[in-house]
Design a protein around this motif. Sequence first.
Motif: not given
Length: 527
Positions: A500-507
Amino acid sequence: MDENGVATGQCKYRCGTAAETLQWIKAIIEFIQPYNFLITAQVVNFFTDRLWEALDKEWVDCLRNEPVQHLLLIPSGVVQDHWPASLKQFILTLRSLAFPREQVNLQKLFPKLNMTSLSSVLSQGMNKKKRHEIEVLSAIVSSITNEVGAEVIVDVGAGQGYLAQVLSFQYHHHVVAIDACSHHGKVTESRAERIRKHYAAQMRKLGSGNGTISTPRTITCRVLSTDMLKSLADIVPPADDVKGAQLINQDTEGKASLVLAGLHACGDLSVTMLKTFSECKDAKAIISIACCYNLLSEECFNSAGSQTGFPVSNGVRATRISLGKSSRDLACQSAERWSCLDKDAGLQNFDLHAFRAVFQKVLFKYYPGIITSRPSVGRQGKALRRKQQRGVPYSLENAEDDDYNSALNINANSDGGACDLVNEGLAAPDKCTLFEKFSVSGLSRLGLEPLQEIDFHEIWSESQPYAELIGPYWSLRAAMGPVLETLLLLDRLLFLQEQDGLLDVAMFPIFDPALSPRNLAIIARRT
């Protein structure tokens, strides 16, 4: 390099959003499906199942005459001009689908990063690989912890506590080290106490008084859950710790916010970390570097609601893809390790694979009952590598039985990895003789006596004309490894992006891949 300092190489896909990630995943699935025969093959059955016959004949005819150095570069996506167009397209497409592995520009990605070399006290017991990993990861975890204002770092799957101790003693964070093995907890506590005494002695020597030295707490726990993390959030830094007291956020009603860190948490544990992080609001950030994909559990689509390590995202689950253990084993391959091998080491790798595959013929013909039990003789390569690192000379002529098995690295269940088979000290008498010793040693480890009627030389001789195909076959198969690892990790990334777009995520690839092949870190922060 992209805007974050990540090397993009030949990869044409992105994963900044859930839609982009799913597009990349579907491209991988579409491409690998026709090559399922190659992905799921067991190279130990190379001769018994005549596996080379499934390959394009033009590819086989071309690669059987290639120098070993060219074969070793195939997993890295390197092609030669004179190769068939279809072969070059296959390898280049794999390269375009694999996540780039060149180490990220850490300072650009983490502007406030303060990475320092480990002292001899903190690095005691670490090899070069582990030291590199701990130096990089501890600095990143510390930077993110400061950025999100968390009070406690949870080192998940802490092992002997290297990461936890550096975060505690060098970066002065409050750390909880969790591991399922009580022995690891005791080792962590013992090691931490030795380090604490060293720092205390240094403080007294410098006249700094008897100030408090923060040491990591250890917890033995077999199940990581939201409730457990919530209980950890009740761990408030000691009242006499002025820095800790100042950090406590009064809005949390005395609860401490957390950062989860996992360095090569095995199998399902890395996935459990991500699931638990998504459910526990007290966890403000997570840094996860995975490994041991072969130990992942995989969803059975006939079992509703199964909790498994793959797939974890709704997007991948909807594709109903199934990989299987052979594919997950293959995801552990390291293109960088292959490319670092010299000619002799590469040839020895291929010879060892050939020995193991011909040994399978011995088992099929003379011990058919043992095959159905999927016999395991073990991975014995580490002992020899340790001897070589210490500079101990080695040859087959003076080898003890255990050492010889180490050199041969027999494994009846696993194809193994290039790094497990490099035996540069291995002497080279004729291959028939080596194969016979290999087989006798393998039978011994299986608790079997060599039968008098076995003609090892005849079995080797009838297979030898095709032994040269092991290298091309294994290299092509290993080239699928980075793409399969990419698929497994993109599934995890997508799982977090679906929240739900609540996290800032990257790899990002945070380690030097030549030192640490499992170098991709999934990093998420709560927004």
